[in-house]
Scaffold this motif. Structure first.
Motif, mmCIF file in Angstrom:
data_model
loop_
_atom_site.group_PDB
_atom_site.id
_atom_site.type_symbol
_atom_site.label_atom_id
_atom_site.label_comp_id
_atom_site.label_asym_id
_atom_site.label_seq_id
_atom_site.Cartn_x
_atom_site.Cartn_y
_atom_site.Cartn_z
ATOM 1 N N ALA A 244 0.823 -1.209 0.000
ATOM 2 C CA ALA A 244 0.000 0.000 0.000
ATOM 3 C C ALA A 244 0.859 1.262 0.000
ATOM 4 N N ILE A 245 1.941 1.251 0.735
ATOM 5 C CA ILE A 245 2.830 2.418 0.779
ATOM 6 C C ILE A 245 3.412 2.701 -0.595
ATOM 7 N N VAL A 246 3.885 1.658 -1.259
ATOM 8 C CA VAL A 246 4.442 1.831 -2.603
ATOM 9 C C VAL A 246 3.361 2.324 -3.558
ATOM 10 N N ARG A 247 2.186 1.725 -3.477
ATOM 11 C CA ARG A 247 1.091 2.126 -4.365
ATOM 12 C C ARG A 247 0.723 3.599 -4.168
ATOM 13 N N ALA A 248 0.838 4.098 -2.937
ATOM 14 C CA ALA A 248 0.467 5.484 -2.648
ATOM 15 C C ALA A 248 1.608 6.472 -2.890
ATOM 16 N N GLY A 249 2.754 5.979 -3.339
ATOM 17 C CA GLY A 249 3.844 6.879 -3.689
ATOM 18 C C GLY A 249 4.903 7.045 -2.628
ATOM 19 N N LEU A 438 -0.784 11.460 3.951
ATOM 20 C CA LEU A 438 -0.528 12.541 4.904
ATOM 21 C C LEU A 438 0.933 12.972 4.856
ATOM 22 N N ALA A 439 1.843 12.014 4.726
ATOM 23 C CA ALA A 439 3.267 12.336 4.638
ATOM 24 C C ALA A 439 3.579 13.139 3.385
ATOM 25 N N ARG A 440 2.789 12.953 2.354
ATOM 26 C CA ARG A 440 2.963 13.718 1.116
ATOM 27 C C ARG A 440 2.328 15.100 1.188
ATOM 28 N N GLY A 441 1.733 15.428 2.324
ATOM 29 C CA GLY A 441 1.141 16.749 2.486
ATOM 30 C C GLY A 441 -0.297 16.863 2.059
ATOM 31 N N VAL A 442 -0.939 15.744 1.768
ATOM 32 C CA VAL A 442 -2.349 15.779 1.382
ATOM 33 C C VAL A 442 -3.179 16.109 2.626
ATOM 34 N N PRO A 443 -4.118 17.062 2.547
ATOM 35 C CA PRO A 443 -4.951 17.379 3.709
ATOM 36 C C PRO A 443 -5.716 16.152 4.201
ATOM 37 N N LEU A 444 -5.991 16.117 5.510
ATOM 38 C CA LEU A 444 -6.538 14.934 6.132
ATOM 39 C C LEU A 444 -7.804 14.432 5.451
ATOM 40 N N ARG A 445 -8.748 15.297 5.205
ATOM 41 C CA ARG A 445 -10.024 14.825 4.664
ATOM 42 C C ARG A 445 -9.871 14.274 3.250
ATOM 43 N N GLU A 446 -9.015 14.902 2.482
ATOM 44 C CA GLU A 446 -8.732 14.384 1.139
ATOM 45 C C GLU A 446 -7.990 13.054 1.230
ATOM 46 N N ALA A 447 -7.042 12.969 2.156
ATOM 47 C CA ALA A 447 -6.287 11.726 2.341
ATOM 48 C C ALA A 447 -7.191 10.595 2.811
ATOM 49 N N ALA A 448 -8.145 10.915 3.698
ATOM 50 C CA ALA A 448 -9.066 9.894 4.189
ATOM 51 C C ALA A 448 -9.927 9.347 3.070
ATOM 52 N N ALA A 449 -10.373 10.233 2.178
ATOM 53 C CA ALA A 449 -11.164 9.777 1.031
ATOM 54 C C ALA A 449 -10.314 8.913 0.102
ATOM 55 N N GLY A 450 -9.051 9.299 -0.091
ATOM 56 C CA GLY A 450 -8.165 8.505 -0.930
ATOM 57 C C GLY A 450 -7.886 7.141 -0.338
ATOM 58 N N ALA A 451 -7.700 7.085 0.977
ATOM 59 C CA ALA A 451 -7.451 5.801 1.637
ATOM 60 C C ALA A 451 -8.671 4.894 1.545
ATOM 61 N N LYS A 452 -9.857 5.470 1.702
ATOM 62 C CA LYS A 452 -11.094 4.693 1.583
ATOM 63 C C LYS A 452 -11.218 4.101 0.183
#
Length: 478
Positions: A244-249, A438-452
């Motif tokens: 998952a980490i690799v897939r997310a960059g 989140l480590a890439r600086g994506v705001p929390l709510r956007e990151a949560a939607a991406g993780a979902k």
């Protein structure tokens, strides 16, 4: 503007577009005269050199600026002077950098002409927008961290850098407190260019320091530490995290907390790693490679929860490393994966250090001691008690959506309920993706939607292997 001037202007802006590393220095450095260092700095990968020296009288400053301009022109790098368009014109510099309150871009442009470069200091945000609107060729954003070169000026933090990466319309450079250790942090959240002062100027080997900064800036990728356990079936645990980490960059790092003999039906056996060895794994990674984000998964016993919290406390809080806690208390099959007292250890030492905690419904109930099936109530309770954001993931209750509670309130993150038995590792995939975003600086709510979305896709692409819940496959997900 004549043909020669137009060509010179085009050449300067092309160099600016390609620039990555920008060094600011006085005329005299511990290693010698700046003008004499410029050829070596150029070979080491420095693209822009700025002279900033308030100690020299006007005649001495003009002499040093002319020497730097000649050296920079011969070396093929840009030379910028500080604050004074008049000095830039008199010395033959490629341009001028003006502070936030040191004159207008238009005035500098009128004096220098359209073929020279004008840069502007900003703190990001609306100031960065104004710099572009003023006609600045580039801007700086900072100070990212407090620095003695800008005494009394509060740091803007990494959020301003991440925001600049999304909004900037002109080339921009992160500045302030950046050194060989921190250059990866600004790069992780989206900075592709940076300005350094002391990291090169005061180095015993300024050329080597510049080369190392350039290498780490250009080759940067978010470094994500998973503190978790193995799953011999490959669907969950460290293997799921790595994929998952690799897939997310991101680039995955690990600290192994426990080893399991696990099938899709249940956990046949598991054994924790010595707690001090877990602590030393985290410390070794943090001290050598550096960390941009952390995800914790199965920690097996309270002692490991304790040492992980201690290791995270040792990280520099100014580096703003996001920590995502996935409180793995039991396996998909229902087998217990946490020793007695684990929930209490999470509550006492780890949740207060988290940026986000991502329990499923049952884990949220265990952490709060509330038997309610209402994910909003549970998410609010966790956020209120521990200060971290809480995402109660869907799939185990009446709702398939995730429920997020943060400082802005409650947000439902929708997602379909899939008719699939390939769900083993969905939680690990979700939390690891979230930590990377989140480590890439994506705001929390956007990151949560991406993780979902990523976790849902991994379930949909899962492999129907084994006799129980088959493993998700984030690599095959679309």
């Amino acid at each position: 503007m004549g043909v020669i001037a137009a060509a010179a202007g085009a050449r300067r802006r092309a160099r600016l577009d390609d620039a990555r590393l920008y060094v600011v220095s006085e005329a005299r450095t511990p290693s010698g005269r700046l003008a004499a260092l410029i050829p070596g700095l150029a070979r080491a990968g420095v693209d822009v050199v700025q002279l900033r020296d308030r100690r020299l009288d006007p005649a001495g400053l003009r002499e040093e600026a002319r020497a730097c301009a000649a050296a920079a022109d011969a070396a093929g790098v840009l030379f910028i002077v500080n604050d004074s368009p008049e000095l830039a014109r008199a010395s033959g510099a490629d341009g001028v950098h003006i502070g936030q309150a040191d004159g207008a871009v238009a005035a500098a442009r009128a004096l220098l002409g359209p073929d020279r470069i004008v840069g502007r200091s900003t703190r990001g945000g609306a100031m960065l927008d104004r710099a572009a609107a003023e006609g600045a060729d580039y801007a700086s954003v900072g100070p990212v961290w407090e620095t003695p070169t800008k005494p009394g000026r509060p740091a803007v933090g990494l959020a301003a850098v991440a925001d600049a990466a999304r909004r900037a319309r002109i080339p921009w450079f992160a500045i302030g407190g950046i050194d060989a250790r921190r250059v990866g942090r600004v790069a992780a959240v989206g900075a592709t260019r940076c300005v350094v002062v002391r990291a090169v100027r005061d180095a015993l080997d300024p050329l080597g320091a510049a080369a190392l900064l350039r290498e780490r800036l250009v080759g940067a990728v978010p470094r994500i530490l998973s503190v978790a356990s193995t799953d011999s079936g490959g669907g969950a645990g460290l293997l799921a995290d790595v994929k998952a980490i690799v897939r997310a960059g991101g680039f995955p790092l690990c600290a192994v907390a426990a080893v399991t003999a696990q099938t899709t039906i249940g956990v046949d056996a598991h054994a924790p790693i010595d707690a001090d060895l877990v602590r030393r794994q985290v410390a070794a990674v943090a001290g050598d490679l550096g960390i941009d984000g952390v995800k914790t998964g199965m920690l097996a016993v309270p002692a490991i929860v304790e040492v992980v919290a201690e290791a995270l406390a040792a990280l520099d809080p100014a580096d703003e490393v996001p920590v995502v806690v996935d409180p793995v208390l039991r396996a998909e099959s229902g087998a217990s994966l946490m020793g007695d007292g684990g929930e209490a250890a999470y509550r006492r030492v780890l949740l207060p250090r988290a940026r986000v905690v991502t329990p499923n419904l049952f884990e949220a109930q265990a952490l709060t001691g509330i038997a309610a099936d209402d994910p909003e109530r549970l998410a609010r309770e966790i956020h209120g008690r521990y200060g971290c954001a809480a995402i109660v993931t869907g799939g185990h209750g009446a709702r398939s959506s995730d429920t997020l509670c943060d400082d802005a309130g409650v947000l439902e993150i929708p997602g379909p309920r899939l008719d699939a038995r390939t769900t083993h590792g969905a939680g690990c995939t979700h939390s690891s993706t979230l930590a990377t975003l989140l480590a890439r600086g994506v705001p929390l709510r956007e990151a949560a939607a991406g993780a979902k979305a990523t976790a849902t896709g991994a379930v949909a692409a899962g492999r129907p292997l084994g006799a129980g819940a088959g493993p998700v496959d984030v690599v095959a997900a679309r």
